[in-house]
Design a protein around this motif. Structure first.
Motif, short mmCIF file in Angstrom:
data_model
loop_
_atom_site.label_atom_id
_atom_site.label_comp_id
_atom_site.label_asym_id
_atom_site.label_seq_id
_atom_site.Cartn_x
_atom_site.Cartn_y
_atom_site.Cartn_z
N GLU A 90 -25.25 -55.56 -70.08
CA GLU A 90 -26.06 -54.41 -69.69
C GLU A 90 -25.57 -53.89 -68.34
O GLU A 90 -25.39 -54.65 -67.38
CB GLU A 90 -27.53 -54.78 -69.62
CG GLU A 90 -28.45 -53.58 -69.47
CD GLU A 90 -29.91 -53.92 -69.73
OE1 GLU A 90 -30.70 -52.99 -69.93
OE2 GLU A 90 -30.25 -55.12 -69.74
N ILE A 91 -25.37 -52.58 -68.27
CA ILE A 91 -24.83 -51.95 -67.07
C ILE A 91 -25.97 -51.38 -66.24
O ILE A 91 -26.79 -50.60 -66.74
CB ILE A 91 -23.87 -50.81 -67.46
CG1 ILE A 91 -22.73 -51.32 -68.34
CG2 ILE A 91 -23.32 -50.11 -66.21
CD1 ILE A 91 -22.11 -50.25 -69.22
N VAL A 92 -26.04 -51.78 -64.99
CA VAL A 92 -27.01 -51.19 -64.05
C VAL A 92 -26.27 -50.14 -63.24
O VAL A 92 -25.19 -50.40 -62.71
CB VAL A 92 -27.59 -52.27 -63.12
CG1 VAL A 92 -28.58 -51.64 -62.14
CG2 VAL A 92 -28.27 -53.37 -63.93
N PHE A 93 -26.84 -48.94 -63.15
CA PHE A 93 -26.18 -47.88 -62.39
C PHE A 93 -27.14 -47.31 -61.35
O PHE A 93 -28.35 -47.22 -61.57
CB PHE A 93 -25.65 -46.77 -63.30
CG PHE A 93 -26.68 -46.04 -64.11
CD1 PHE A 93 -27.31 -44.91 -63.62
CD2 PHE A 93 -27.01 -46.47 -65.40
CE1 PHE A 93 -28.26 -44.22 -64.37
CE2 PHE A 93 -27.95 -45.80 -66.16
CZ PHE A 93 -28.58 -44.66 -65.64
N GLY A 94 -26.58 -46.92 -60.21
CA GLY A 94 -27.35 -46.30 -59.14
C GLY A 94 -26.82 -44.92 -58.85
O GLY A 94 -25.61 -44.67 -58.93
N ALA A 140 -35.77 -40.51 -61.06
CA ALA A 140 -35.44 -41.94 -60.99
C ALA A 140 -33.96 -42.08 -60.63
O ALA A 140 -33.12 -41.28 -61.05
CB ALA A 140 -35.73 -42.60 -62.33
N LEU A 141 -33.65 -43.10 -59.85
CA LEU A 141 -32.31 -43.24 -59.30
C LEU A 141 -31.53 -44.43 -59.85
O LEU A 141 -30.32 -44.51 -59.66
CB LEU A 141 -32.40 -43.38 -57.77
CG LEU A 141 -33.00 -42.22 -57.01
CD1 LEU A 141 -33.22 -42.60 -55.54
CD2 LEU A 141 -32.12 -40.98 -57.11
N VAL A 142 -32.23 -45.35 -60.51
CA VAL A 142 -31.58 -46.56 -61.02
C VAL A 142 -31.89 -46.69 -62.50
O VAL A 142 -33.03 -46.52 -62.93
CB VAL A 142 -32.06 -47.82 -60.26
CG1 VAL A 142 -31.38 -49.07 -60.80
CG2 VAL A 142 -31.80 -47.68 -58.77
N GLY A 143 -30.86 -46.97 -63.28
CA GLY A 143 -31.04 -47.09 -64.72
C GLY A 143 -30.12 -48.14 -65.30
O GLY A 143 -29.32 -48.76 -64.59
#
Length: 371
Positions: free
Chosen positions: A235-239, A251-254
């Protein structure tokens, strides 16, 4: 844009390098958890430093200009420090002594975007770059076994690639295409603010093809995807950094799963407001189950439980940007431009400054990496 070749780079360091690191430590401290970050002292002396979890600085090596992120070469002593965008140099530093072993420069018509990753065996380095004439993003390919000779490039399949990371298995790379075309002289002035195209691209470096491309939709074109962390499950967390109307608070993080399912991580309005539409770095804890995001503008570190997406709270740390997993589950190490280096346990409200040295007098730059 600061243009530096190898001779200019080494000349800029001069004799000062000889006194800027502490070779007596070398690999004697290699069994301790070590971290590396770009930093500077005062407003002019740019460096890269390695320090331990107990707060000891093993070395700091001067750079001719600000560094950004650092790539760790597997099965080697090499640390690759990338210039802050839109720089054209990357310094190969010996992680044991702090000595500059080599300098890589981007070719004419390209500049680095500050990030890179190594292939599993450590031979190839992939660096995010800008094709200046067109604004297209590319991944420059460098052969570490041949003094980091540039042997080619492949598309990033987007504009303004910034961070990149391997997915589990070390076969495919995810690229954060920020979607922003910037003035190559400054790296800051946005030339396509009304036509931004942020995306995440999962690419196969062997075939130089794109396997999956995810965008955030037309309503979120102003949300530039900048930084990444990848969980053990892929799973990739992006900011993100929002370039739209400052009165809006998207929202800034997904997260994105390897098959392209996207979700944003919720947080209370007051916490989202504290982020000031800007994420400087993201990380996962040692267990891979808790995500953290920093905002240097908002002086905030925020935490989420990854599987449920539930918000776990935030901590205030002045000018915090760098964040990385500490060796203990549920704990992060965070660096600041004016508040030193601290451990940030998710379970408590108190930050724990690293002690034992003068780490607090250094201005720590955007990213910190575990060695």
């Amino acid at each position: 844009m600061t243009v530096i070749d190898r001779r200019t780079f080494l000349g800029a360091l001069g004799a000062a390098v000889a006194g800027s690191f502490y070779p007596k430590h070398a690999f004697a401290a290699a069994e301790r958890p070590l971290f590396v970050s770009a930093c500077f002292e005062g407003q002019s002396t740019a460096s890269v430093a390695v320090f331990s979890l107990d707060g000891e600085m093993l070395f700091n090596t001067r750079l001719p200009d600000r560094g950004h992120d650092i790539a760790i070469r597997p099965t080697s002593a090499d640390l690759v420090v990338f210039a802050r965008r839109p720089g054209n140099w990357a310094a190969i530093i010996d992680r044991g002594s702090g000595q500059v072993r080599h300098v890589v420069t981007s070719p004419e018509g390209r500049h680095f975007y500050g990030h890179g990753v190594f292939s599993a065996e450590g031979r190839l380095l992939y660096a995010t770059e800008n094709e200046i004439a067109t604004g297209n993003g590319v991944l420059g390919i460098y052969d570490a076994e041949s003094d980091y000779r540039r042997i080619g490039e492949m598309p990033s399949f987007g504009i303004g690639p910034h961070d990149l990371a391997y997915l589990p298995g070390h076969r495919h790379i995810v690229v954060a295409n920020g979607g922003i075309r910037t003035n190559p002289e400054t790296g800051r002035e946005i030339l396509n603010k009304d036509q931004m195209e942020p995306s995440l691209a999962i690419v196969d470096p062997t075939s130089e093809s794109v396997l999956l491309k995810v965008d955030l939709g037309s309503d979120l074109k102003g949300l530039s995807i900048r930084h990444l962390a990848v969980s053990p499950r892929g799973e990739i967390v992006f900011g993100c950094q929002f370039e739209g109307d400052k009165s809006e608070m998207p929202a800034l993080v997904g997260t994105v799963t390897p098959d392209g399912k996207t979700r944003f991580l919720d947080m209370p309005d007051d916490a989202l407001d504290a982020m000031r539409n800007y994420v400087g770095s993201v990380a996962l804890d040692a267990s891979g189950t808790i995500a953290a995001a920093t905002s240097p503008i908002g002086n905030t570190i925020a935490f989420w439980k990854l599987d449920t997406g539930s918000f776990l709270g935030r901590r205030r740390m002045s000018d915090v940007c760098g964040v990385v997993a500490a060796p203990m589950d549920g704990v992060f190490l965070a660096t600041s431009g004016n508040a030193g280096v601290s451990l940030a346990p998710v379970a408590t409200d108190q930050l724990k400054p690293l002690g034992g040295t003068d780490l607090g007098r250094w201005v720590w730059d955007n990213h910190v990496v575990s060695i």
